[in-house]
Design an enzyme around this catalytic site. Structure first.
Site, PDB file in Angstrom:
ATOM      1  N   HIS A  32      37.173   3.693  12.380  1.00 55.32           N
ATOM      2  CA  HIS A  32      39.257   3.583  12.867  1.00 55.32           C
ATOM      3  C   HIS A  32      39.861   3.007  12.911  1.00 55.32           C
ATOM      4  O   HIS A  32      41.175   3.503  12.482  1.00 55.32           O
ATOM      5  CB  HIS A  32      38.597   3.305  14.589  1.00 55.32           C
ATOM      6  CG  HIS A  32      38.001   4.006  15.350  1.00 55.32           C
ATOM      7  ND1 HIS A  32      37.955   5.254  16.475  1.00 55.32           N
ATOM      8  CD2 HIS A  32      36.354   3.983  15.290  1.00 55.32           C
ATOM      9  CE1 HIS A  32      37.128   5.291  17.361  1.00 55.32           C
ATOM     10  NE2 HIS A  32      36.083   4.966  16.224  1.00 55.32           N
ATOM     11  N   ASN A  60      28.340  -4.373  17.160  1.00 54.86           N
ATOM     12  CA  ASN A  60      26.939  -3.447  16.130  1.00 54.86           C
ATOM     13  C   ASN A  60      26.171  -4.631  15.527  1.00 54.86           C
ATOM     14  O   ASN A  60      24.856  -4.559  15.552  1.00 54.86           O
ATOM     15  CB  ASN A  60      27.931  -2.809  15.179  1.00 54.86           C
ATOM     16  CG  ASN A  60      28.607  -1.697  16.186  1.00 54.86           C
ATOM     17  OD1 ASN A  60      28.042  -1.019  16.762  1.00 54.86           O
ATOM     18  ND2 ASN A  60      29.231  -0.909  15.046  1.00 54.86           N
ATOM     19  N   ASP A 105      44.608   5.078  18.797  1.00 53.70           N
ATOM     20  CA  ASP A 105      43.806   5.860  19.077  1.00 53.70           C
ATOM     21  C   ASP A 105      42.937   7.249  20.445  1.00 53.70           C
ATOM     22  O   ASP A 105      43.917   6.330  21.620  1.00 53.70           O
ATOM     23  CB  ASP A 105      42.811   4.708  18.900  1.00 53.70           C
ATOM     24  CG  ASP A 105      40.878   5.276  18.208  1.00 53.70           C
ATOM     25  OD1 ASP A 105      40.254   5.768  19.701  1.00 53.70           O
ATOM     26  OD2 ASP A 105      40.517   5.361  17.388  1.00 53.70           O
ATOM     27  N   HIS A 149      25.263   9.297   6.804  1.00 52.07           N
ATOM     28  CA  HIS A 149      25.656   9.612   8.900  1.00 52.07           C
ATOM     29  C   HIS A 149      26.171  10.562   9.580  1.00 52.07           C
ATOM     30  O   HIS A 149      26.154  10.765  10.251  1.00 52.07           O
ATOM     31  CB  HIS A 149      25.749   7.833   9.113  1.00 52.07           C
ATOM     32  CG  HIS A 149      26.706   7.496   9.564  1.00 52.07           C
ATOM     33  ND1 HIS A 149      27.668   7.039   8.170  1.00 52.07           N
ATOM     34  CD2 HIS A 149      27.559   7.376  10.718  1.00 52.07           C
ATOM     35  CE1 HIS A 149      29.264   7.479   8.572  1.00 52.07           C
ATOM     36  NE2 HIS A 149      29.183   6.777   9.670  1.00 52.07           N
ATOM     37  N   GLU A 158      29.584  11.923  17.422  1.00 48.95           N
ATOM     38  CA  GLU A 158      29.713  13.244  17.653  1.00 48.95           C
ATOM     39  C   GLU A 158      28.768  13.627  15.595  1.00 48.95           C
ATOM     40  O   GLU A 158      29.464  15.266  15.087  1.00 48.95           O
ATOM     41  CB  GLU A 158      31.169  14.056  16.972  1.00 48.95           C
ATOM     42  CG  GLU A 158      31.786  13.941  15.531  1.00 48.95           C
ATOM     43  CD  GLU A 158      32.101  12.303  15.358  1.00 48.95           C
ATOM     44  OE1 GLU A 158      32.772  12.503  14.391  1.00 48.95           O
ATOM     45  OE2 GLU A 158      31.118  11.220  15.912  1.00 48.95           O
ATOM     46  N   GLN A 159      28.392  12.750  15.457  1.00 48.13           N
ATOM     47  CA  GLN A 159      28.015  13.133  13.820  1.00 48.13           C
ATOM     48  C   GLN A 159      26.853  14.087  13.640  1.00 48.13           C
ATOM     49  O   GLN A 159      26.803  14.856  13.022  1.00 48.13           O
ATOM     50  CB  GLN A 159      27.052  11.462  13.505  1.00 48.13           C
ATOM     51  CG  GLN A 159      28.383  10.977  13.043  1.00 48.13           C
ATOM     52  CD  GLN A 159      27.716   9.675  13.562  1.00 48.13           C
ATOM     53  OE1 GLN A 159      26.222   9.755  13.726  1.00 48.13           O
ATOM     54  NE2 GLN A 159      28.237   8.312  13.458  1.00 48.13           N
TER      55      GLN A 159
END
Length: 484
Positions: A21, A92, A132, A373, A397-398
């Site tokens: 982002h 992550n 954002d 990805h 949303e990949q």
């Protein structure tokens, strides 16, 4: 446009604290600064360090332009977060069993900055706030103080349209299982997907409720800025403006706002390879012969999956650059590599741990394909570089972006992922090998390569004077001027 008038514009840019982002928002701040606006990035102390060097370099190259950082306090421990948890990438790599809960807590904790945002808006009286999507509370703050709030999702028109039509028509409720394919109703083109791939947030979950807030704040905002260009997905840009958000400006590809070699190399975190060493390695390769693999800042593969990728790459016979991210529990050793792999691929393969200068690499003539990805930053960077892609969506949303690359634009080859990566299904070495071979030298490779190259040229034209994105930036700035 009139330079003197545009200098009066002051835009605040407030990215969600995650690499995926922050990078496009920094690009956007630089873009508007180049067009005569004053840009201020809002962030927290640890994240400010990521912005400092690229901003300093930008200011040195452009001493007449205005761009800066405002730091907001974000007391992690006081907010119930681990020490230093100011960025989603921390979560992550944290990889504890409760990392999903930690992400939600992190998401909700950002509201702590609301008061600081309002005080800063009151003091500076900016022309606009670009915040954002994950800061729905920013709309209320901006509205209260009479400042237009723009939403930035960081994805394509196409995926925004898919998400909207999934919510409106709920086709996933009309099929037998979560893996049963269906056509998303009401969209241009027959877009086939499954519920597993669409990754629809259940409305009653905390994330589902949060996303409802996000949508409501978007409805009440001044408009939406999209990192895309009109020629890429015109039917979906038109659909989005007609049915979803009446006011949207396409201003991408934002990665093209990095013009200098150094700017491209410094984008994001510090790379784990010297850019000159990387370029020298690429210079030694035949044009279009190297495949580049990178799976974004939020993907950590298991050792088993890394092993399958390694075998697949070796089997393909292609030269490669492979960016490997692992979580802290996997350690730094490379025990997951097949025995003798490094020796057998010496001179043919380059493994970069952690972070690589992606735009710099993608722009090199030796790169012939990109295994991605399908996060939108990577996808639009691949498009801007004129590259065909191997699509390997993981989540978010990949899978929508994959459909855009493979079915609409026809510049992508699907590796064979059918569900979210968190479900643990391995992609085999045979699938990796087949997709890599196909994107570089398969039956339709030349046709795919030529069309990808054409799209890359269109992307570059869009951001030049008179191009569709250049003109939309103008329209947006003129609209802000008109409010004064």
């Amino acid at each position: 446009m009139n330079r003197e008038v545009s200098e009066r514009i002051h835009i605040l840019f407030f990215p969600f604290m995650a690499q995926g982002h922050m990078i496009p928002i920094l690009d956007m701040a630089k873009l508007f600064s180049r067009r005569g606006a004053k840009s201020t990035l809002l962030t927290t102390p640890i994240n400010a360090k990521i912005f400092e060097k690229p901003i300093e370099a930008f200011k040195n190259q452009n001493p007449d332009l205005e761009i800066g950082i405002k730091i907001f306090n974000f007391p992690c421990v006081e907010l119930g977060l681990p020490e230093g948890c100011e960025n989603a990438d921390f979560i992550n790599s944290y990889q504890k069993s409760d990392s999903g809960d930690l992400f939600l807590k992190f998401l909700f904790s950002t509201k702590y900055m609301k008061q600081q945002l309002e005080s800063f808006i009151e003091t500076t009286k900016p022309s606009a706030l670009v915040a954002d999507m994950f800061f729905p509370w920013a709309t209320e703050s901006a509205e209260k103080l009479g400042v237009p709030r723009l939403v930035f999702h960081g994805t394509s028109f196409f995926s925004l349209c898919c998400s909207y039509n999934m919510r409106i028509h709920k086709p996933h409720k009309k099929v037998a299982t979560s893996s049963t394919p269906f056509v998303i109703p009401g969209l241009p083109g027959d877009i086939v997907i499954t519920e597993d791939q669409a990754n629809v947030a259940k409305e009653e979950t905390p994330m589902g409720k949060f996303m409802k807030e996000v949508r409501e704040s978007e409805t009440n905002s001044f408009g939406v800025l999209v990192n895309s260009f009109y020629e890429l997905e015109s039917a979906y840009a038109d659909f989005y403006r007609s049915f979803v958000a009446k006011r949207a400006w396409h201003i991408g590809p934002l990665s093209l706002s990095n013009r200098e070699l150094g700017e491209k190399a410094r984008r994001g975190k510090k790379a784990n390879i010297d850019e000159q060493e990387c370029l020298k390695w690429l210079d030694s390769k035949t044009p279009g012969s190297v495949v580049y693999l990178s799976f974004g800042s939020g993907t950590n593969f298991t050792n088993d999956q890394l092993l399958e990728i390694a075998f697949g790459l070796e089997g393909s016979g292609q030269s490669f650059i492979w960016v490997v991210r692992k979580n802290e529990n996997q350690g730094d050793n490379e025990e997951w590599l097949p025995e003798g792999f490094k020796e057998r691929t010496t001179g043919k393969g380059l493994i970069i741990p952690g972070w690589a200068p992606q735009v710099l690499i993608l722009d090199h003539k030796a790169i012939g394909g990109f295994v991605t990805h399908c996060g939108w930053n990577s996808a639009i960077e691949g498009i801007a570089a004129g590259l065909p892609m191997v699509t390997w969506p993981m989540g978010a949303e990949q899978f929508y972006n994959e459909k855009l690359l493979t079915k609409v634009l026809r510049i992508g080859v699907n590796v064979g992922a059918t569900e979210l990566v968190k479900k643990g299904k391995l992609i085999s070495r045979a699938q990796v090998e087949k997709a890599v071979r196909e994107v570089i030298g398969g039956e339709k490779a030349e046709e795919r390569r030529l069309w990808a190259k054409k799209l890359g040229e269109m992307a570059k034209a869009a951001v030049e004077e008179g191009g569709s994105s250049y003109n939309d930036v103008n329209k947006f700035m003129e609209e802000l001027n008109g409010r004064k």
